[in-house]
Design a protein around this motif. Structure first.
Motif, mmCIF file in Angstrom:
data_model
loop_
_atom_site.group_PDB
_atom_site.id
_atom_site.type_symbol
_atom_site.label_atom_id
_atom_site.label_comp_id
_atom_site.label_asym_id
_atom_site.label_seq_id
_atom_site.Cartn_x
_atom_site.Cartn_y
_atom_site.Cartn_z
ATOM 1 N N ASP A 20 2.299 36.959 10.059
ATOM 2 C CA ASP A 20 3.285 37.965 10.452
ATOM 3 C C ASP A 20 4.328 37.373 11.397
ATOM 4 O O ASP A 20 5.512 37.693 11.297
ATOM 5 N N LEU A 23 6.672 35.408 9.250
ATOM 6 C CA LEU A 23 7.534 36.312 8.481
ATOM 7 C C LEU A 23 8.635 36.916 9.349
ATOM 8 O O LEU A 23 9.746 37.141 8.874
ATOM 9 N N ASP A 24 8.334 37.155 10.610
ATOM 10 C CA ASP A 24 9.317 37.717 11.527
ATOM 11 C C ASP A 24 10.513 36.783 11.730
ATOM 12 O O ASP A 24 11.596 37.226 12.081
ATOM 13 N N SER A 27 14.510 35.752 6.938
ATOM 14 C CA SER A 27 15.336 36.819 6.384
ATOM 15 C C SER A 27 14.568 37.473 5.235
ATOM 16 O O SER A 27 13.655 36.868 4.663
ATOM 17 N N ASP A 28 14.923 38.690 4.890
ATOM 18 C CA ASP A 28 14.229 39.392 3.804
ATOM 19 C C ASP A 28 14.337 38.660 2.477
ATOM 20 O O ASP A 28 13.427 38.711 1.655
ATOM 21 N N ASP A 29 15.463 37.948 2.263
ATOM 22 C CA ASP A 29 15.689 37.251 0.993
ATOM 23 C C ASP A 29 15.533 35.736 1.126
ATOM 24 O O ASP A 29 16.178 34.962 0.419
ATOM 25 N N VAL A 30 14.646 35.310 2.016
ATOM 26 C CA VAL A 30 14.428 33.878 2.239
ATOM 27 C C VAL A 30 14.147 33.167 0.914
ATOM 28 O O VAL A 30 13.438 33.678 0.050
ATOM 29 N N GLY A 42 12.144 35.796 -1.192
ATOM 30 C CA GLY A 42 11.679 37.012 -0.535
ATOM 31 C C GLY A 42 10.445 36.798 0.316
ATOM 32 O O GLY A 42 9.635 35.915 0.066
ATOM 33 N N LYS A 43 10.330 37.649 1.326
ATOM 34 C CA LYS A 43 9.194 37.574 2.249
ATOM 35 C C LYS A 43 7.860 37.830 1.554
ATOM 36 O O LYS A 43 6.847 37.234 1.906
ATOM 37 N N GLU A 44 7.843 38.739 0.574
ATOM 38 C CA GLU A 44 6.584 39.061 -0.115
ATOM 39 C C GLU A 44 6.017 37.824 -0.817
ATOM 40 O O GLU A 44 4.822 37.547 -0.719
ATOM 41 N N LYS A 114 17.824 34.302 11.776
ATOM 42 C CA LYS A 114 16.704 34.313 10.829
ATOM 43 C C LYS A 114 16.804 33.105 9.899
ATOM 44 O O LYS A 114 17.902 32.637 9.563
ATOM 45 N N THR A 116 16.863 31.533 6.408
ATOM 46 C CA THR A 116 17.224 32.008 5.068
ATOM 47 C C THR A 116 16.771 31.060 3.963
ATOM 48 O O THR A 116 16.753 31.444 2.797
#
Length: 132
Positions: A20, A23-24, A27-30, A42-44, A114, A116
């Motif tokens: 976590d 992940l913090d 970026s959401d679209d890493v 993406g983070k997922e 963040k 990327t």
């Protein structure tokens, strides 16, 4: 926060086994460019990759050197991976708790504090020699 500070947080979280926390820093679209693998966006997908790695390997990074360029939008890290091969990873030699020590490096792109892009390199042939 400077690129170096973001990388320190990222690698401190890595060494603590804190997904976590890693992940913090992203970026959401890493875009995660895996050594000898495909790009995961993406983070997922990053979290799923990290869960797989945690199952198969126990690693701690040492001898860390961090670099920053391009006004904090690009950065790099060089380090030693000190690891134990825990569970056989598909297509690789059988795991028997082998220890390994491997030089590696990662290139990063950053925006708005963040990460990327993460691009990691290591010598897979060297790792295989160490665990066979």
């Amino acid at each position: 926060m400077s690129a170096i500070e973001v990388l320190r947080r990222y690698y401190d979280a890595f060494n603590a086994g804190d997904t976590d926390g890693m992940l913090d820093c992203l970026s959401d679209d890493v875009a995660h460019h895996v050594n000898e693998g495909n790009i995961r966006v993406g983070k997922e997908k990053f979290a799923a990759f990290n869960a797989h790695m945690t199952r198969c390997y126990k690693e701690n990074l040492t001898d860390m050197v961090l670099f920053e360029a391009e006004n904090g939008t690009r950065a790099a890290a060089e380090f030693i991976v000190n690891g134990t091969y825990l569970t056989t990873d598909e297509g690789l030699p059988e795991a028997r708790g082998q220890a390994y020590r491997l030089p590696a490096g990662t290139f990063f792109s950053l925006a708005d504090g963040k990460i990327t892009r993460v691009v990691t390199y290591y010598n897979l042939a060297d790792w295989i020699r160490q665990v066979q």
